[in-house]
Design a protein around this motif. Structure first.
Motif, PDB file in Angstrom:
ATOM      1  N   GLU A 108      17.941  -9.589  11.623  1.00 54.86           N
ATOM      2  CA  GLU A 108      17.346  -8.456  10.915  1.00 54.86           C
ATOM      3  C   GLU A 108      17.126  -8.795   9.444  1.00 54.86           C
ATOM      4  OE1 GLU A 108      18.092  -3.683  10.050  1.00 54.86           O
ATOM      5  OE2 GLU A 108      19.703  -4.909  10.907  1.00 54.86           O
ATOM      6  N   ALA A 109      18.082  -9.483   8.841  1.00 47.90           N
ATOM      7  CA  ALA A 109      17.949  -9.859   7.429  1.00 47.90           C
ATOM      8  C   ALA A 109      16.771 -10.802   7.227  1.00 47.90           C
ATOM      9  CB  ALA A 109      19.239 -10.514   6.944  1.00 47.90           C
ATOM     10  N   ILE A 110      16.585 -11.758   8.119  1.00 45.90           N
ATOM     11  CA  ILE A 110      15.481 -12.709   7.996  1.00 45.90           C
ATOM     12  C   ILE A 110      14.145 -12.000   8.207  1.00 45.90           C
ATOM     13  CG2 ILE A 110      14.385 -14.708   9.095  1.00 45.90           C
ATOM     14  CD1 ILE A 110      17.246 -15.761   9.644  1.00 45.90           C
ATOM     15  N   ALA A 111      14.062 -11.175   9.227  1.00 42.25           N
ATOM     16  CA  ALA A 111      12.813 -10.474   9.524  1.00 42.25           C
ATOM     17  C   ALA A 111      12.437  -9.489   8.422  1.00 42.25           C
ATOM     18  CB  ALA A 111      12.923  -9.746  10.864  1.00 42.25           C
ATOM     19  N   PHE A 112      13.437  -8.990   7.698  1.00 40.39           N
ATOM     20  CA  PHE A 112      13.147  -8.012   6.657  1.00 40.39           C
ATOM     21  C   PHE A 112      12.238  -8.592   5.586  1.00 40.39           C
ATOM     22  CE2 PHE A 112      14.052  -6.136   2.488  1.00 40.39           C
ATOM     23  CZ  PHE A 112      13.688  -4.825   2.732  1.00 40.39           C
ATOM     24  N   ARG A 113      12.352  -9.879   5.301  1.00 44.36           N
ATOM     25  CA  ARG A 113      11.505 -10.465   4.248  1.00 44.36           C
ATOM     26  C   ARG A 113      10.033 -10.369   4.650  1.00 44.36           C
ATOM     27  NH1 ARG A 113      12.177 -12.622  -0.430  1.00 44.36           N
ATOM     28  NH2 ARG A 113      10.629 -14.050  -1.268  1.00 44.36           N
ATOM     29  N   HIS A 114       9.761 -10.643   5.899  1.00 49.52           N
ATOM     30  CA  HIS A 114       8.392 -10.505   6.414  1.00 49.52           C
ATOM     31  C   HIS A 114       7.952  -9.050   6.333  1.00 49.52           C
ATOM     32  CE1 HIS A 114       4.934 -10.856   9.035  1.00 49.52           C
ATOM     33  NE2 HIS A 114       5.483 -10.066   9.938  1.00 49.52           N
ATOM     34  N   LEU A 115       8.828  -8.150   6.730  1.00 46.77           N
ATOM     35  CA  LEU A 115       8.498  -6.724   6.693  1.00 46.77           C
ATOM     36  C   LEU A 115       8.283  -6.240   5.264  1.00 46.77           C
ATOM     37  CD1 LEU A 115       8.255  -3.899   7.942  1.00 46.77           C
ATOM     38  CD2 LEU A 115      10.759  -3.758   7.897  1.00 46.77           C
ATOM     39  N   GLU A 116       9.164  -6.640   4.360  1.00 45.47           N
ATOM     40  CA  GLU A 116       9.079  -6.171   2.972  1.00 45.47           C
ATOM     41  C   GLU A 116       7.758  -6.574   2.333  1.00 45.47           C
ATOM     42  OE1 GLU A 116      11.797  -6.574  -1.050  1.00 45.47           O
ATOM     43  OE2 GLU A 116      11.354  -8.362   0.138  1.00 45.47           O
ATOM     44  N   ARG A 117       7.350  -7.812   2.532  1.00 44.28           N
ATOM     45  CA  ARG A 117       6.099  -8.264   1.916  1.00 44.28           C
ATOM     46  C   ARG A 117       4.909  -7.509   2.485  1.00 44.28           C
ATOM     47  NH1 ARG A 117       6.365 -14.784   1.420  1.00 44.28           N
ATOM     48  NH2 ARG A 117       6.580 -14.645   3.678  1.00 44.28           N
ATOM     49  N   SER A 118       4.947  -7.232   3.784  1.00 45.04           N
ATOM     50  CA  SER A 118       3.848  -6.494   4.405  1.00 45.04           C
ATOM     51  C   SER A 118       3.807  -5.054   3.917  1.00 45.04           C
ATOM     52  CB  SER A 118       3.993  -6.535   5.928  1.00 45.04           C
ATOM     53  OG  SER A 118       3.953  -7.864   6.407  1.00 45.04           O
ATOM     54  N   LEU A 119       4.965  -4.440   3.724  1.00 44.67           N
ATOM     55  CA  LEU A 119       5.004  -3.066   3.224  1.00 44.67           C
ATOM     56  C   LEU A 119       4.516  -3.002   1.780  1.00 44.67           C
ATOM     57  CD1 LEU A 119       8.378  -1.756   4.716  1.00 44.67           C
ATOM     58  CD2 LEU A 119       6.054  -1.388   5.563  1.00 44.67           C
ATOM     59  N   ARG A 120       4.838  -4.029   0.989  1.00 48.48           N
ATOM     60  CA  ARG A 120       4.341  -4.063  -0.384  1.00 48.48           C
ATOM     61  C   ARG A 120       2.827  -4.214  -0.408  1.00 48.48           C
ATOM     62  NH1 ARG A 120       8.649  -7.886  -1.990  1.00 48.48           N
ATOM     63  NH2 ARG A 120       6.982  -9.442  -2.028  1.00 48.48           N
ATOM     64  N   LEU A 121       2.288  -4.997   0.529  1.00 46.84           N
ATOM     65  CA  LEU A 121       0.847  -5.152   0.625  1.00 46.84           C
ATOM     66  C   LEU A 121       0.195  -3.794   0.882  1.00 46.84           C
ATOM     67  CD1 LEU A 121      -0.965  -7.936   2.655  1.00 46.84           C
ATOM     68  CD2 LEU A 121      -1.852  -5.628   2.547  1.00 46.84           C
ATOM     69  N   ALA A 122       0.758  -3.046   1.829  1.00 48.23           N
ATOM     70  CA  ALA A 122       0.219  -1.718   2.133  1.00 48.23           C
ATOM     71  C   ALA A 122       0.297  -0.803   0.920  1.00 48.23           C
ATOM     72  CB  ALA A 122       0.975  -1.115   3.314  1.00 48.23           C
ATOM     73  N   ALA A 123       1.406  -0.858   0.194  1.00 50.53           N
ATOM     74  CA  ALA A 123       1.579  -0.003  -0.985  1.00 50.53           C
ATOM     75  C   ALA A 123       0.550  -0.354  -2.058  1.00 50.53           C
ATOM     76  CB  ALA A 123       2.995  -0.148  -1.538  1.00 50.53           C
ATOM     77  N   GLU A 124       0.280  -1.659  -2.228  1.00 48.66           N
ATOM     78  CA  GLU A 124      -0.708  -2.060  -3.234  1.00 48.66           C
ATOM     79  C   GLU A 124      -2.105  -1.590  -2.860  1.00 48.66           C
ATOM     80  OE1 GLU A 124      -0.893  -5.594  -5.301  1.00 48.66           O
ATOM     81  OE2 GLU A 124       1.231  -6.089  -5.156  1.00 48.66           O
ATOM     82  N   LEU A 125      -2.412  -1.587  -1.566  1.00 46.47           N
ATOM     83  CA  LEU A 125      -3.715  -1.088  -1.143  1.00 46.47           C
ATOM     84  C   LEU A 125      -3.862   0.392  -1.466  1.00 46.47           C
ATOM     85  CD1 LEU A 125      -4.427  -2.729   2.339  1.00 46.47           C
ATOM     86  CD2 LEU A 125      -5.432  -3.268   0.131  1.00 46.47           C
ATOM     87  N   ARG A 126      -2.789   1.139  -1.303  1.00 44.69           N
ATOM     88  CA  ARG A 126      -2.840   2.573  -1.578  1.00 44.69           C
ATOM     89  C   ARG A 126      -3.047   2.856  -3.063  1.00 44.69           C
ATOM     90  NH1 ARG A 126       1.095   3.321   2.766  1.00 44.69           N
ATOM     91  NH2 ARG A 126       0.195   4.782   4.291  1.00 44.69           N
ATOM     92  N   HIS A 127      -2.489   2.013  -3.908  1.00 43.56           N
ATOM     93  CA  HIS A 127      -2.492   2.295  -5.345  1.00 43.56           C
ATOM     94  C   HIS A 127      -3.348   1.308  -6.143  1.00 43.56           C
ATOM     95  CE1 HIS A 127       1.418   3.940  -3.779  1.00 43.56           C
ATOM     96  NE2 HIS A 127       0.884   4.996  -4.331  1.00 43.56           N
TER      97      HIS A 127
END
Length: 203
Positions: free
Chosen positions: A57-76
């Motif tokens: 879960e800790a390893i996969a979170f890095r992939h998830l975190e970067r993808s969520l930041r990408l989505a947030a940047e698209l919104r703003h």
């Protein structure tokens, strides 16, 4: 104060996730324990368990975190910016090393890619990576729908773009860790995104 606490928690979570990735890529899956990851960040194993239930879960979170930041940047992002330009800009920003990487830098490119290749082939990690990918894809589709003024429940476009972006990212990562091209993610990812944005014309 609550905002400061949240930022500290986010920083700790990011540092633990990166330490899990870095140590596992360097030492191998079975050679890294929760205690090793916690020690690399300077926290207790109990603190680690407050953030993650497993090493996968800790390893996969890095992939998830970067993808969520990408989505947030698209919104703003800047209003009026063309969608694929916004996606390219936001995706490349996620490749910039954070403070956790600067504090614990990876090995050289060849050793790093070889370590990632072994780590990503670990069966115990596969399910967590798939789960993280589906969460990220859904969030990205929602951000694209918001930006384009579309309905995620009825319009195909946001879902197709999100799935295409995730696929491009995954393929770029696979090529990087295989090492056949000798090119970094900073080169492979934008190339993959440009090909998808162009509609994948026949070469």
């Amino acid at each position: 104060m609550s905002g400061l606490r949240e930022r500290k928690k986010e920083a700790t979570r990011a540092a633990l996730s990166w330490a899990a990735v870095r140590l596992t890529a360097e030492r191998g899956w079975s050679a890294v324990k929760v205690e090793d990851i916690a020690a690399a960040v300077g926290v207790s194993p109990r603190t680690y368990n407050n953030y993650f239930s497993s090493k996968a879960e800790a390893i996969a979170f890095r992939h998830l975190e970067r993808s969520l930041r990408l989505a947030a940047e698209l919104r703003h992002g800047p209003p009026g910016e063309p969608l694929w330009e916004a996606i390219m800009r936001a995706a490349l920003r996620q490749l910039e090393p954070g403070t956790e990487v600067e504090h614990m830098p990876p090995q050289g490119p060849e050793e790093w890619a070889a370590g990632l290749r072994v780590m990503l082939a670990e069966p115990a990690l596969e399910a967590e990576m798939l789960r993280a990918g589906k969460i990220a894809e859904k969030e990205l589709a929602e951000a694209i729908a918001d930006r384009a003024g579309m309905n995620l429940g009825t319009d195909l476009y946001p879902r197709l773009v999100a799935a295409s972006v995730m696929a491009a990212s995954n393929v770029a990562l696979e090529l990087f860790v295989q090492g056949g091209t000798g090119e970094p993610m900073e080169v492979l990812l934008p190339r993959a995104l440009r090909m998808v944005a162009a509609g994948l014309p026949t070469p």
